[in-house]
Design an enzyme around this catalytic site. Structure first.
Site, PDB file in Angstrom:
ATOM      1  CE  LYS A   1     -14.054 -18.717  25.251  1.00  0.00           C
ATOM      2  NZ  LYS A   1     -12.949 -19.205  24.406  1.00  0.00           N
TER       3      LYS A   1
ATOM      4  CB  SER B   1      -5.462 -20.038  25.494  1.00  0.00           C
ATOM      5  OG  SER B   1      -5.388 -21.216  24.735  1.00  0.00           O
TER       6      SER B   1
END
Length: 561
Positions: free
Chosen positions: A126, A470
């Site tokens: 992120k 993921s």
């Protein structure tokens, strides 16, 4: 150095700026320095994960280069919430949220202190899009630098990564591996600092940074522990000073609809992380460009899968670097007429010009004959996901799955069943109320998907969620279902035993009930009660938008084409 009026002059010029100058002198800023450009050097440095632990060292190299080039560097750190440590528990709700905090924090410091330019460093999932969002939002001279991937470990004669350890947990539960073997693997799978080395989210977004022109060529695939990393950081400092002198290219000159399509093509061609379809619309939003899951789907459909990258393939970031890096992929795409060569690079030149003379596909890591005719990511639509859902098809043996549902209203509920192996082949496991608002925070579910895969059930069951995955996730896993269940989206209406058809070949996702039954369930649906939220999660839930538009938390700038 000829430079137009500097933004930072507002902090140092005039009689009433004497206190400001005093504070700066306490930092070691000299009288001569006060006349120079001020450059912010932002990183997510910290000893919280291997991904970010080297960034402070790299930032200091960039600071030295800025000073040598005639600027005054000011380094500062932002937060990092890594998926590695927040996986499989409530902490994951803070992961995607941290992207917004990073972008907001860099904005606050850069504008609050009136910096003239910016160099940003990031190392995990992120933090990369967070820094790029900040650069585009601010639209000042800026260069992004990825911290680089870790090297793989060696175990029993083969390269291994932390994904092998995630999946090995499932294998132990299934009785296919001994706990002693898992312990041995755990100790060797991550031997160096850096991000996960497969084409997972961090490396995917690093590729995006080069493709968009926000980063220097070669920086995305260079290993974190390479001796060349320090020079890479210094080059970023030098480059930002040149951009400041020239006045361009600025981030919003680089991030255009065409360059975003190029980034989508690079992701699809490498079987990259599904999270890119969440982050690219968010970066576009900062440039005032509406770029949705539909746009991603359109590009992915026309893009061949060329790079044989893990998790669906064989190779890692270091292997792609040895084969020519991101530009080798872009050259192969340009040769197939699926890349806009007129987009600008960080040097202000066109991408086509920069790719001239490069060798392109090596035939092994980057194939000359496509692995598949369309990209490794497919956006599914249908009555269960009117605004789209996403599946990574790279490596899948079958693109079609139909089964009866087992419905869970949280990740924990599903994980409990998976850990006890109380599910069976042919089922569609549905995890809902885990979207951006519903979680809140849209948790990543590698823990569950890796268990399923490790138990040998990766394509024998399907998993469907309004949460996310993921970049390391593989198997028949569909995420990002939009609209999300918490807003009354169709996923909220699914019941145990319903039939769901997943057809990635026709890009459809269908709940096999009648329209009348769907309407009946919609009228009867009531939003579930939610536990009290912390301050950050409360604000996030109140502000966050839908996943198919990037799950952003502010209205953005006026629209552009």
């Amino acid at each position: 150095m000829r430079i137009r009026k500097l933004r930072s002059r507002i902090t140092v010029e005039g009689l009433d700026r004497a206190p400001h100058r005093a504070f700066l002198r306490a930092l070691g800023v000299s009288d001569a320095d006060l006349a120079k450009p001020f450059v912010g050097v932002a990183s997510t440095d910290g000893r919280v994960t291997p991904c970010n632990a080297l960034l402070g060292e790299f930032a200091r190299e960039a600071c030295a280069a800025v000073r040598e080039a005639g600027g005054v560097p000011f380094d500062f750190a932002s937060i990092s919430v890594a998926d590695s440590m927040s996986m499989n528990h409530g902490g994951m709700r803070y992961s995607l949220l941290s992207r917004e905090i990073i972008a907001d924090g860099v904005e606050a410091v850069a504008l609050g202190h009136a910096y003239d330019a910016l160099v940003t460093f990031a190392g995990c999932d992120k933090t990369l899009p967070g820094m790029m969002m900040a650069m585009v939002r601010l639209n000042i001279p800026a260069v992004f630098v990825y911290g680089g991937a870790a090297l793989p470990g060696r175990w029993r004669g083969r390269d291994v990564t932390v994904l092998d350890t995630y999946e090995a947990v499932g294998a132990v539960i299934a009785g296919d591996m001994q706990a002693q073997d898992l312990d041995e693997l755990e100790h060797v799978c991550l031997p160096t600092l850096g991000s996960c080395p497969g084409q997972f989210t961090a490396n995917t977004m690093a590729m995006v940074s080069e493709t968009l022109g926000l980063a220097l060529p070669g920086s995305a695939t260079l290993p974190a522990v390479s001796d060349e990393r320090k020079e890479c950081a210094r080059n970023a400092g030098r480059r930002v000073m040149q951009i400041l002198k020239d006045g361009s290219p600025l981030p919003r000159q680089l991030v255009t609809r065409k360059s975003l399509e190029n980034a989508c093509a690079a992701v699809a061609a490498t079987g990259g992380s599904t999270n890119a379809a969440l982050h690219l619309p968010a970066i576009a939003h900062e440039a005032g460009i509406r770029f949705s899951l539909d746009d991603f789907a359109r590009v992915a459909k026309r893009t061949p899968l060329l790079a044989d990258m893990k998790p669906g393939g064989r190779f890692l970031a270091k292997d792609l670097h040895a084969a020519g890096g991101v530009y080798a992929v872009l050259k192969a795409l340009l040769e197939r007429d699926v890349l806009h060569g007129d987009c600008l690079t960080i040097f202000g030149t066109t991408l086509e010009k920069e790719l001239q003379g490069l060798s392109g596909a090596d035939g092994e890591v980057v194939r000359k004959i496509p692995i598949s005719p369309t990209g490794g990511l497919v956006v599914l639509k249908g009555n269960l996901a009117p605004d789209g859902a996403l599946i990574k098809v790279a490596g899948l043996k079958s693109l079609v799955f139909e089964g009866r549902t087992r419905v869970f209203d949280s990740e924990e509920e599903c994980a409990k069943v998976v850990k006890s192996r109380a599910y069976k082949a042919g089922e569609v496991l549905v995890i809902r109320y885990e979207g951006p608002k519903g979680g809140p925070g849209m948790r990543e579910m590698l823990g569950v998907t890796a268990l399923i895969y490790g138990q040998g059930m990766g394509e024998k069951v399907a998993l469907l969620t309004d949460g996310r995955f993921s970049g390391a996730t593989r198997g028949m896993m569909i995420g990002y279902v939009s609209p999300e269940a918490a807003g009354g989206g169709p996923l909220a209406l699914v019941r145990n035993g319903d039939a769901i058809l997943i057809d990635a070949s026709s890009a459809t996702l269908t709940l096999k009930i009648s329209k009348a039954e769907m309407t009946k369930r919609q009228k009867a649906w009531k939003a579930p009660r939610r536990a009290a939220l912390s301050g950050a999660l409360e604000k996030y839930a109140a502000l966050v938008g839908p996943a198919h538009l990037g799950a952003v938390t502010h209205s953005g700038v006026k629209g552009r084409s």
